[in-house]
Design a protein around this motif. Sequence first.
Motif, mmCIF file in Angstrom:
data_model
loop_
_atom_site.group_PDB
_atom_site.id
_atom_site.type_symbol
_atom_site.label_atom_id
_atom_site.label_comp_id
_atom_site.label_asym_id
_atom_site.label_seq_id
_atom_site.Cartn_x
_atom_site.Cartn_y
_atom_site.Cartn_z
ATOM 1 N N ASP A 234 3.262 -67.683 50.213
ATOM 2 C CA ASP A 234 1.921 -67.169 50.483
ATOM 3 C C ASP A 234 1.185 -67.145 49.226
ATOM 4 O O ASP A 234 1.601 -67.474 48.127
ATOM 5 C CB ASP A 234 2.018 -65.666 50.966
ATOM 6 C CG ASP A 234 0.645 -65.211 51.604
ATOM 7 O OD1 ASP A 234 -0.335 -65.993 51.783
ATOM 8 O OD2 ASP A 234 0.691 -63.955 52.053
ATOM 9 N N ASP A 235 0.056 -66.723 49.090
ATOM 10 C CA ASP A 235 -0.843 -66.809 48.069
ATOM 11 C C ASP A 235 -1.196 -65.138 47.758
ATOM 12 O O ASP A 235 -1.545 -64.622 48.503
ATOM 13 C CB ASP A 235 -2.024 -67.638 47.954
ATOM 14 C CG ASP A 235 -3.091 -67.333 48.903
ATOM 15 O OD1 ASP A 235 -3.962 -66.367 48.891
ATOM 16 O OD2 ASP A 235 -2.910 -68.000 50.099
ATOM 17 N N GLU A 236 -1.635 -65.008 46.357
ATOM 18 C CA GLU A 236 -2.199 -63.663 45.981
ATOM 19 C C GLU A 236 -2.831 -63.555 44.672
ATOM 20 O O GLU A 236 -2.441 -64.732 43.884
ATOM 21 C CB GLU A 236 -0.816 -62.484 45.995
ATOM 22 C CG GLU A 236 -0.094 -62.502 44.834
ATOM 23 C CD GLU A 236 0.975 -61.453 44.836
ATOM 24 O OE1 GLU A 236 1.168 -60.878 45.730
ATOM 25 O OE2 GLU A 236 1.588 -61.426 43.607
ATOM 26 N N LEU A 237 -3.551 -62.785 44.402
ATOM 27 C CA LEU A 237 -4.021 -62.587 42.999
ATOM 28 C C LEU A 237 -3.270 -62.264 42.059
ATOM 29 O O LEU A 237 -2.295 -61.536 42.325
ATOM 30 C CB LEU A 237 -5.255 -61.489 42.888
ATOM 31 C CG LEU A 237 -6.550 -61.879 43.812
ATOM 32 C CD1 LEU A 237 -7.388 -60.491 44.038
ATOM 33 C CD2 LEU A 237 -7.212 -62.809 43.585
ATOM 34 N N VAL A 238 -3.332 -62.961 40.711
ATOM 35 C CA VAL A 238 -2.337 -62.634 39.799
ATOM 36 C C VAL A 238 -3.151 -61.791 38.629
ATOM 37 O O VAL A 238 -4.376 -62.491 38.517
ATOM 38 C CB VAL A 238 -1.501 -63.511 39.222
ATOM 39 C CG1 VAL A 238 -0.472 -63.928 40.236
ATOM 40 C CG2 VAL A 238 -2.270 -65.030 39.024
ATOM 41 N N TRP A 239 -2.781 -60.998 37.830
ATOM 42 C CA TRP A 239 -3.641 -60.195 37.082
ATOM 43 C C TRP A 239 -2.666 -59.810 35.908
ATOM 44 O O TRP A 239 -1.563 -59.429 36.192
ATOM 45 C CB TRP A 239 -4.568 -58.922 37.860
ATOM 46 C CG TRP A 239 -3.684 -58.152 38.508
ATOM 47 C CD1 TRP A 239 -3.200 -58.254 39.881
ATOM 48 C CD2 TRP A 239 -3.028 -57.113 38.150
ATOM 49 N NE1 TRP A 239 -2.380 -57.328 40.005
ATOM 50 C CE2 TRP A 239 -2.282 -56.371 39.291
ATOM 51 C CE3 TRP A 239 -2.948 -56.276 36.798
ATOM 52 C CZ2 TRP A 239 -1.475 -55.462 39.052
ATOM 53 C CZ3 TRP A 239 -2.099 -55.172 36.491
ATOM 54 C CH2 TRP A 239 -1.307 -54.805 37.917
ATOM 55 N N SER A 240 -3.433 -59.186 34.971
ATOM 56 C CA SER A 240 -3.003 -58.140 33.774
ATOM 57 C C SER A 240 -4.089 -57.474 33.221
ATOM 58 O O SER A 240 -5.284 -57.744 33.207
ATOM 59 C CB SER A 240 -2.270 -59.299 32.633
ATOM 60 O OG SER A 240 -3.258 -59.842 31.946
ATOM 61 N N ALA A 241 -3.850 -56.241 32.511
ATOM 62 C CA ALA A 241 -4.424 -55.474 32.004
ATOM 63 C C ALA A 241 -3.869 -54.688 30.990
ATOM 64 O O ALA A 241 -2.883 -54.203 31.187
ATOM 65 C CB ALA A 241 -5.234 -54.403 32.995
ATOM 66 N N GLY A 242 -4.436 -54.394 29.776
ATOM 67 C CA GLY A 242 -3.687 -53.815 28.707
ATOM 68 C C GLY A 242 -4.250 -53.759 27.442
ATOM 69 O O GLY A 242 -5.560 -53.909 27.320
ATOM 70 N N ILE A 243 -3.646 -53.379 26.326
ATOM 71 C CA ILE A 243 -4.298 -53.151 24.969
ATOM 72 C C ILE A 243 -3.458 -54.070 24.053
ATOM 73 O O ILE A 243 -2.366 -54.349 24.144
ATOM 74 C CB ILE A 243 -3.868 -51.712 24.726
ATOM 75 C CG1 ILE A 243 -4.588 -50.695 25.341
ATOM 76 C CG2 ILE A 243 -4.599 -51.438 23.156
ATOM 77 C CD1 ILE A 243 -6.125 -50.930 25.601
ATOM 78 N N ARG A 244 -4.490 -54.551 22.961
ATOM 79 C CA ARG A 244 -3.986 -55.445 21.728
ATOM 80 C C ARG A 244 -4.061 -54.716 20.559
ATOM 81 O O ARG A 244 -4.974 -54.122 20.262
ATOM 82 C CB ARG A 244 -4.673 -56.609 21.939
ATOM 83 C CG ARG A 244 -4.248 -57.597 20.567
ATOM 84 C CD ARG A 244 -4.915 -58.816 20.954
ATOM 85 N NE ARG A 244 -4.228 -59.811 22.008
ATOM 86 C CZ ARG A 244 -4.917 -60.761 22.529
ATOM 87 N NH1 ARG A 244 -6.119 -61.031 22.166
ATOM 88 N NH2 ARG A 244 -4.172 -61.275 23.692
ATOM 89 N N TRP A 245 -3.077 -54.608 19.876
ATOM 90 C CA TRP A 245 -3.041 -53.986 18.248
ATOM 91 C C TRP A 245 -2.643 -55.249 17.404
ATOM 92 O O TRP A 245 -2.095 -56.293 17.609
ATOM 93 C CB TRP A 245 -2.039 -53.291 18.125
ATOM 94 C CG TRP A 245 -2.342 -51.700 18.996
ATOM 95 C CD1 TRP A 245 -2.888 -50.907 18.795
ATOM 96 C CD2 TRP A 245 -1.217 -51.492 20.183
ATOM 97 N NE1 TRP A 245 -2.646 -49.584 19.688
ATOM 98 C CE2 TRP A 245 -1.860 -50.232 20.578
ATOM 99 C CE3 TRP A 245 -0.486 -52.146 21.103
ATOM 100 C CZ2 TRP A 245 -1.352 -49.694 21.606
ATOM 101 C CZ3 TRP A 245 -0.044 -51.473 22.103
ATOM 102 C CH2 TRP A 245 -0.381 -50.415 22.417
ATOM 103 N N THR A 246 -3.590 -55.287 16.265
ATOM 104 C CA THR A 246 -3.335 -56.156 15.264
ATOM 105 C C THR A 246 -3.024 -55.295 14.120
ATOM 106 O O THR A 246 -3.494 -54.434 13.614
ATOM 107 C CB THR A 246 -4.742 -57.049 14.938
ATOM 108 O OG1 THR A 246 -5.719 -56.171 14.737
ATOM 109 C CG2 THR A 246 -5.039 -57.916 15.740
ATOM 110 N N LYS A 247 -1.822 -55.763 13.419
ATOM 111 C CA LYS A 247 -0.954 -54.824 12.495
ATOM 112 C C LYS A 247 -0.962 -55.622 11.318
ATOM 113 O O LYS A 247 -1.059 -56.988 11.113
ATOM 114 C CB LYS A 247 0.246 -54.453 13.032
ATOM 115 C CG LYS A 247 0.295 -53.875 14.308
ATOM 116 C CD LYS A 247 -0.667 -52.425 14.067
ATOM 117 C CE LYS A 247 -0.578 -51.678 15.492
ATOM 118 N NZ LYS A 247 -1.169 -50.309 15.455
ATOM 119 N N GLY A 248 -0.846 -54.873 10.115
ATOM 120 C CA GLY A 248 -0.247 -55.575 8.762
ATOM 121 C C GLY A 248 -1.613 -55.664 7.838
ATOM 122 O O GLY A 248 -2.611 -55.373 8.439
ATOM 123 N N SER A 249 -1.141 -55.807 6.415
ATOM 124 C CA SER A 249 -2.394 -55.915 5.751
ATOM 125 C C SER A 249 -2.008 -57.060 4.774
ATOM 126 O O SER A 249 -1.232 -56.839 3.823
ATOM 127 C CB SER A 249 -2.562 -54.721 5.162
ATOM 128 O OG SER A 249 -3.586 -54.903 3.794
#
Length: 289
Positions: A234-249
């Motif tokens: 069958d077919d269905e919607l695929v999705w994602s949702a979240g947060i991105r952090w950039t780290k370091g100096s």
Amino acid sequence: MNRLLLLVATVALILSVAIPAAWCQEGTPNLQAATTWQGPTVWQGGARTFKGGHNTIWNLGVRGEVNDRTEANLTYVAMSDLGRDPIGGSGASMSALRASRLHLISLGWKARISRAAAHRHVALFPALELATSGPVGVNTSSGGYAQQDRVIPSLGIPIEWMEGSTMWIVEPKVVWFDSSMADSVGGVTQGFGRVISLGVGIVDEIDQNNDFVADISAVLDGDNTIDERTNTVDDELVWSAGIRWTKGSPQTTVIDLFVTNSAGPTTATSLIGAPDNSKGLGVRVEHEF
């Protein structure tokens, strides 16, 4: 002296902008950005885990700049949902009858075809996903199985543009899965076939080190999941949702934490939707070397 201070300040400003800007070339968990990677080699690792034992998809890879218009990447993906509760299938669910096993190496090559100064970037992203084990579908009731061809070609055409601090991505994809497979008991098992999809994604800046990331893809032709009622494709919607952090100096590490119903990070696996609309927790870590 004043000129020296001005030069130092200018270089510092350029570095402070250029280093984080490299990570602005990142797409979403399931969609590619159109801008090719410009910077040091990046190591990638991640996992997506769903309810039930042995329902985790792992990936490890590397990506790097080829020239100012192209990048190459290599990704290893290991998926095995042959545990007690197959992904999205448990109890009376018919899709619990079908479990999967897949280990593959994805070879991708992204080439930007728009001008560097263009407001909108467009790229071609062909890939070959080569199975080192599987892909095998197993009927958990009878023990019968069917195996797909070991080579899965795909093509993505990511398009991206900026609106203020927000990056938008539109990516048409086509993946060539097998449409049918001979099984171990003399029958024929239906596969996904050629899958054509259209995805839309967003990377929205929260602050200097944090972004909101999300995407959704609709299947226009073909199938990408197993129906929980009939145990057929069958077919269905695929999705994602979240947060991105950039780290370091300087900022050399990116961490994504997200929820998704998609099986993996590559062009082909990102279009495979978990049956029963199961939701998994995903993490992706990238680090410059």
